[in-house]
Design a protein around this motif. Structure first.
Motif, PDB file in Angstrom:
ATOM      1  N   PRO A  21       0.831  -1.220   0.000  1.00  0.00           N
ATOM      2  CA  PRO A  21       0.000   0.000   0.000  1.00  0.00           C
ATOM      3  C   PRO A  21       0.862   1.266   0.000  1.00  0.00           C
ATOM      4  O   PRO A  21       1.992   1.255   0.489  1.00  0.00           O
ATOM      5  CB  PRO A  21      -0.787  -0.094   1.316  1.00  0.00           C
ATOM      6  CG  PRO A  21      -0.556  -1.469   1.842  1.00  0.00           C
ATOM      7  CD  PRO A  21       0.720  -1.964   1.259  1.00  0.00           C
ATOM      8  N   ARG A  22       0.297   2.340  -0.541  1.00  0.00           N
ATOM      9  CA  ARG A  22       0.993   3.632  -0.584  1.00  0.00           C
ATOM     10  C   ARG A  22       1.490   4.057   0.796  1.00  0.00           C
ATOM     11  O   ARG A  22       2.589   4.586   0.940  1.00  0.00           O
ATOM     12  CB  ARG A  22       0.043   4.725  -1.101  1.00  0.00           C
ATOM     13  CG  ARG A  22      -0.228   4.679  -2.584  1.00  0.00           C
ATOM     14  CD  ARG A  22      -1.295   5.732  -2.894  1.00  0.00           C
ATOM     15  NE  ARG A  22      -1.482   5.952  -4.320  1.00  0.00           N
ATOM     16  CZ  ARG A  22      -2.193   5.166  -5.114  1.00  0.00           C
ATOM     17  NH1 ARG A  22      -2.760   4.068  -4.615  1.00  0.00           N
ATOM     18  NH2 ARG A  22      -2.323   5.439  -6.396  1.00  0.00           N
ATOM     19  N   THR A  23       0.661   3.839   1.803  1.00  0.00           N
ATOM     20  CA  THR A  23       1.016   4.285   3.156  1.00  0.00           C
ATOM     21  C   THR A  23       2.290   3.593   3.637  1.00  0.00           C
ATOM     22  O   THR A  23       3.130   4.195   4.304  1.00  0.00           O
ATOM     23  CB  THR A  23      -0.111   3.961   4.151  1.00  0.00           C
ATOM     24  OG1 THR A  23      -0.547   2.605   3.913  1.00  0.00           O
ATOM     25  CG2 THR A  23      -1.285   4.890   3.957  1.00  0.00           C
ATOM     26  N   GLU A  24       2.405   2.305   3.256  1.00  0.00           N
ATOM     27  CA  GLU A  24       3.590   1.573   3.706  1.00  0.00           C
ATOM     28  C   GLU A  24       4.833   2.050   2.948  1.00  0.00           C
ATOM     29  O   GLU A  24       5.925   2.134   3.506  1.00  0.00           O
ATOM     30  CB  GLU A  24       3.378   0.067   3.511  1.00  0.00           C
ATOM     31  CG  GLU A  24       4.396  -0.755   4.278  1.00  0.00           C
ATOM     32  CD  GLU A  24       4.172  -2.251   4.129  1.00  0.00           C
ATOM     33  OE1 GLU A  24       2.995  -2.673   3.994  1.00  0.00           O
ATOM     34  OE2 GLU A  24       5.171  -2.995   4.112  1.00  0.00           O
ATOM     35  N   ALA A  84       5.237   5.085   1.855  1.00  0.00           N
ATOM     36  CA  ALA A  84       5.559   6.384   2.452  1.00  0.00           C
ATOM     37  C   ALA A  84       6.320   6.192   3.758  1.00  0.00           C
ATOM     38  O   ALA A  84       7.334   6.856   4.008  1.00  0.00           O
ATOM     39  CB  ALA A  84       4.267   7.175   2.687  1.00  0.00           C
ATOM     40  N   ALA A  85       5.860   5.238   4.568  1.00  0.00           N
ATOM     41  CA  ALA A  85       6.511   4.995   5.852  1.00  0.00           C
ATOM     42  C   ALA A  85       7.931   4.487   5.654  1.00  0.00           C
ATOM     43  O   ALA A  85       8.867   4.925   6.327  1.00  0.00           O
ATOM     44  CB  ALA A  85       5.696   3.998   6.671  1.00  0.00           C
ATOM     45  N   ARG A  86       8.077   3.559   4.700  1.00  0.00           N
ATOM     46  CA  ARG A  86       9.412   2.996   4.442  1.00  0.00           C
ATOM     47  C   ARG A  86      10.390   4.046   3.970  1.00  0.00           C
ATOM     48  O   ARG A  86      11.557   4.049   4.358  1.00  0.00           O
ATOM     49  CB  ARG A  86       9.327   1.917   3.356  1.00  0.00           C
ATOM     50  CG  ARG A  86       8.928   0.574   3.884  1.00  0.00           C
ATOM     51  CD  ARG A  86       9.101  -0.515   2.843  1.00  0.00           C
ATOM     52  NE  ARG A  86       8.711  -1.775   3.435  1.00  0.00           N
ATOM     53  CZ  ARG A  86       9.480  -2.489   4.238  1.00  0.00           C
ATOM     54  NH1 ARG A  86      10.707  -2.086   4.508  1.00  0.00           N
ATOM     55  NH2 ARG A  86       9.049  -3.607   4.776  1.00  0.00           N
ATOM     56  N   SER A 103       5.984  11.813   2.482  1.00  0.00           N
ATOM     57  CA  SER A 103       4.558  11.968   2.723  1.00  0.00           C
ATOM     58  C   SER A 103       3.765  11.101   1.748  1.00  0.00           C
ATOM     59  O   SER A 103       4.252  10.728   0.674  1.00  0.00           O
ATOM     60  CB  SER A 103       4.159  13.431   2.552  1.00  0.00           C
ATOM     61  OG  SER A 103       4.249  13.774   1.178  1.00  0.00           O
ATOM     62  N   ALA A 104       2.529  10.798   2.135  1.00  0.00           N
ATOM     63  CA  ALA A 104       1.631  10.045   1.258  1.00  0.00           C
ATOM     64  C   ALA A 104       1.390  10.817  -0.040  1.00  0.00           C
ATOM     65  O   ALA A 104       1.266  10.226  -1.120  1.00  0.00           O
ATOM     66  CB  ALA A 104       0.312   9.761   1.978  1.00  0.00           C
ATOM     67  N   SER A 107       1.854   9.527  -3.838  1.00  0.00           N
ATOM     68  CA  SER A 107       0.756   9.566  -4.819  1.00  0.00           C
ATOM     69  C   SER A 107       1.159  10.322  -6.074  1.00  0.00           C
ATOM     70  O   SER A 107       0.880   9.890  -7.199  1.00  0.00           O
ATOM     71  CB  SER A 107      -0.492  10.217  -4.198  1.00  0.00           C
ATOM     72  OG  SER A 107      -1.047   9.335  -3.254  1.00  0.00           O
ATOM     73  N   ARG A 155     -11.607   2.661   5.274  1.00  0.00           N
ATOM     74  CA  ARG A 155     -11.246   3.067   3.917  1.00  0.00           C
ATOM     75  C   ARG A 155     -10.436   1.955   3.252  1.00  0.00           C
ATOM     76  O   ARG A 155      -9.466   1.459   3.824  1.00  0.00           O
ATOM     77  CB  ARG A 155     -10.416   4.345   4.009  1.00  0.00           C
ATOM     78  CG  ARG A 155     -10.246   5.042   2.678  1.00  0.00           C
ATOM     79  CD  ARG A 155      -9.517   6.364   2.899  1.00  0.00           C
ATOM     80  NE  ARG A 155      -8.939   6.814   1.642  1.00  0.00           N
ATOM     81  CZ  ARG A 155      -8.115   7.847   1.549  1.00  0.00           C
ATOM     82  NH1 ARG A 155      -7.773   8.529   2.615  1.00  0.00           N
ATOM     83  NH2 ARG A 155      -7.630   8.203   0.370  1.00  0.00           N
ATOM     84  N   VAL A 184      -7.776  -0.170   1.341  1.00  0.00           N
ATOM     85  CA  VAL A 184      -6.370   0.018   1.012  1.00  0.00           C
ATOM     86  C   VAL A 184      -6.089  -0.711  -0.302  1.00  0.00           C
ATOM     87  O   VAL A 184      -6.318  -1.909  -0.404  1.00  0.00           O
ATOM     88  CB  VAL A 184      -5.460  -0.550   2.120  1.00  0.00           C
ATOM     89  CG1 VAL A 184      -4.002  -0.462   1.718  1.00  0.00           C
ATOM     90  CG2 VAL A 184      -5.713   0.181   3.427  1.00  0.00           C
TER      91      VAL A 184
END
Lengths: 410, 410
Positions: free
Chosen positions: A37-40, A42-44, A48-49, A53, A80, A82
């Motif tokens: 997922p995008r969030t992961e 971004a975290a890695r 920012s998300a 994107s 939401r 993922v």
């Protein structure tokens, strides 16, 4: 977990592209860890998300990434939805070739480096024209195999031993290749010659470096930011990843572990001409020299020498153990100087690992400094097809090379 | 010319911040090459002018960069005026301290690492509390000196010998520091202790690494993406910059060149306990041991030994030459393994360079592999204040550390 940086490319091209770097980091993250997922992502990568994107949009539009298929577990959670990203493996096919003294090993892979077809052909003509022709024919063959599967080949990566200047695309020196007159390869513009012959963007790289990239992306190097691959056999090779990037050095000579001095007064190395380097003690030829001297049997080859050692011949066994001892010191040099997370030992010489590995580990433990001794030391047999796949992986990395390379950005 | 990458930070923090990376690369480019026009920054980093302008805006707003003053030659050309960027040196002051066995060397510098004040104080109490107090007092003193000049100190960098885990902020092992009971420093959370005492964000780093950062930004490393600093004296240290980034290794132990094995059966090293490492032959103590044995004079110190060698004592001269020979092999190991553009030789041992440098260069030439031998080998005396300035430079680099460090982003 540090991100996989793309300085490998920037180091080769000599011009990092910070904008591309974000896209490339994201692509490599999806490549090596997708679906994700995008969030992961971004975290890695610590971005920012929104940055993810924005960078992902053109990659989606160009068909390199997709959101469909391969639902992750996260997608089943409430709330939401993922939507994980994954690489569209079939978007491009890439050919990788390992050029060895007596044969070519070739693969065609998709963008996830899945091998779609493989070929192995003998190589007899070592002249530049002969090698170009042989690789050209192999590429034609692999392209046809890819076409049958509906895949379009877009790139070619070639790995070979010797001093390869990846940035310039030139083989500076390859002593295992020589024309009929016995002239060794020097200053051969292999990238250009193969590009003309094959009509593809080409990248050339030292073969151990290629293998190292394969390990970095798909093997023992996936989860660590720094590691070394040390190959043993006729020569001793070494690929280094530091801070997530393959190390090339000033002129592409980084990783010459085989020729670092490990003793003040060792034998002369038949390859570099210097005394007391690692190869002068630990390479196949050096082992064989000692076994022949100890047994008085000049007829032995390395396989027969190993059999003799296993049967209890003390001279033969000592010859292998001496190599192990030298190898252990070489590995300690890598550990103490670079403190990598892991050292991967591979190469055809592993066939005799029962005869030298304990000596190598003991010597490593004797010379590794403090916590550098905690370095993860693993042995991994990596067949020729993996080396060819590594050359393909290097070519995949070219997807994000900047304009300074002369290869158009995609 | 490759850009100066900021993976040094990301390697320390374990989390690169790609967004920040652009701003940080730009800031470092202006820091090391300013005044410099936006177009030249863009060309150097391989990014668009728009990217530069966007990243520069908050740096201008926060007062770190300015467009006024220091007009470049380009500004005098006809056409659209070119306004170069430069760092506002006075925006922040930073303190750097080198912690040595018998003294502290401290400087307060501005953002361009110009030394605004310097102090040198003796260190007698080697206990943790004693060292914290001494550094605390020195920092108070330097802050006062900065205040007189209207400067506000915002950060503290401390460099010391031994195994420093910069990421964790912990001194894992420092044998030159010990309390009254003789217990050597192990696992001392120096960053936290100093942060509490001084009320400043603190970074700690191995002293040779600090010196290497100073050289990277302001010295012999400015124009090359990879180089090594090798320091000689009581110990042999090494800092490595690869692909524009300082190499820390898995646990902060990278650069232990002093303890790589260079001979199979050398003397035991009093520091690491291993046989045949570089220090066991080339460190001051090893040289002195050989001079004393050769001359039968146990009263000699290293200075007297050097005098004796210069006066023609063959035993003493040979002891220094032996160290040079070992050092040359050590440098060849660095050159063959990493193929850096340059190796900088420094440290207090340079005082006797007339006695070992030719042996070192000869040995290097004998063992360096192929074009790796073309590595630029320079000697540079770098006094203690430069080491302290290096610690300050490491602290300046923290300006762009990400949130994962626990230090708030500015």
């Amino acid at each position: 977990m540090p991100p996989i940086l793309i300085t490998m490319n920037s180091e080769v091209t000599g011009a990092a592209t910070v904008g591309d770097a974000t896209a490339a980091s994201i692509f490599v993250t999806v490549l090596t860890r997708g679906p994700i997922p995008r969030t992961e992502i971004a975290a890695r990568l610590g971005v920012s998300a929104a940055t993810v994107s924005k960078a992902v949009r053109p990659l989606l539009a160009a068909g390199y990434l997709t959101e469909s298929g391969g639902e992750s577990e996260a997608a089943t959670r409430p709330g939401r939805p993922v939507v994980p990203l994954r690489v569209v493996a079939e978007r491009e096919y890439v050919i990788g070739v390992k050029l060895a003294a007596d044969h070519l090993s070739g693969v065609v892979v998709d963008l996830l480096a899945n091998v779609r077809a493989a070929r192995d052909v003998a190589l007899t003509d070592h002249s530049v024209a002969g090698v170009i022709n042989a690789i050209g024919a192999l590429v034609d063959d692999l392209r046809a195999a890819a076409a049958v599967q509906g895949g379009q080949v877009t790139r070619l990566g070639v790995g070979l031993g010797g001093h390869v200047d990846a940035r310039a695309g030139v083989v500076r020196y390859a002593p295992f290749l020589a024309d009929a007159a016995g002239d060794e390869w020097r200053e051969v513009p292999l990238r250009e010659l193969l590009g003309t012959r094959c009509g593809l963007p080409v990248v050339i790289e030292n073969d151990v470096n290629s293998l190292t990239v394969a390990e970095q992306w798909f093997g023992a190097g996936v989860d660590v930011p720094s590691f070394a691959v040390v190959t043993i056999g006729a020569g001793i090779g070494c690929g280094l990843v530091v801070g997530g990037a393959l190390v090339h050095g000033a002129v592409g000579l980084a990783g010459e572990l085989g020729h670092v001095p490990i003793t003040a007064d060792g034998p002369e190395c038949p390859r570099c001409g210097k005394a007391g380097c690692v190869e002068s003690i630990a390479a196949e030829g050096a082992i064989l020299h000692r076994v022949r001297a100890a047994t008085g049997r000049p007829d032995l080859d390395i396989t027969a020498a190993a059999v003799l050692a296993r049967e209890g011949d003390r001279g033969a066994a000592a010859a292998f153990a001496t190599a192990g001892d030298a190898l252990g010191r070489a590995l300690a040099i890598v550990a103490n100087l670079l403190n990598p997370h892991r050292i991967v030992l591979s190469g055809e010489g592993l066939a005799a690992s029962d005869l030298f590995e304990s000596a190598a580990r003991a010597s490593f433990a004797r010379h590794a400094f403090g916590q550098a001794a905690d370095c993860d030391l693993v042995t991994r047999p990596l067949p020729d097809a993996i080396w060819a796949r590594g050359a393909a992986a290097v070519a995949i990395a070219q997807l994000f090379r900047g304009p300074s390379t002369g290869i158009p950005m995609r």
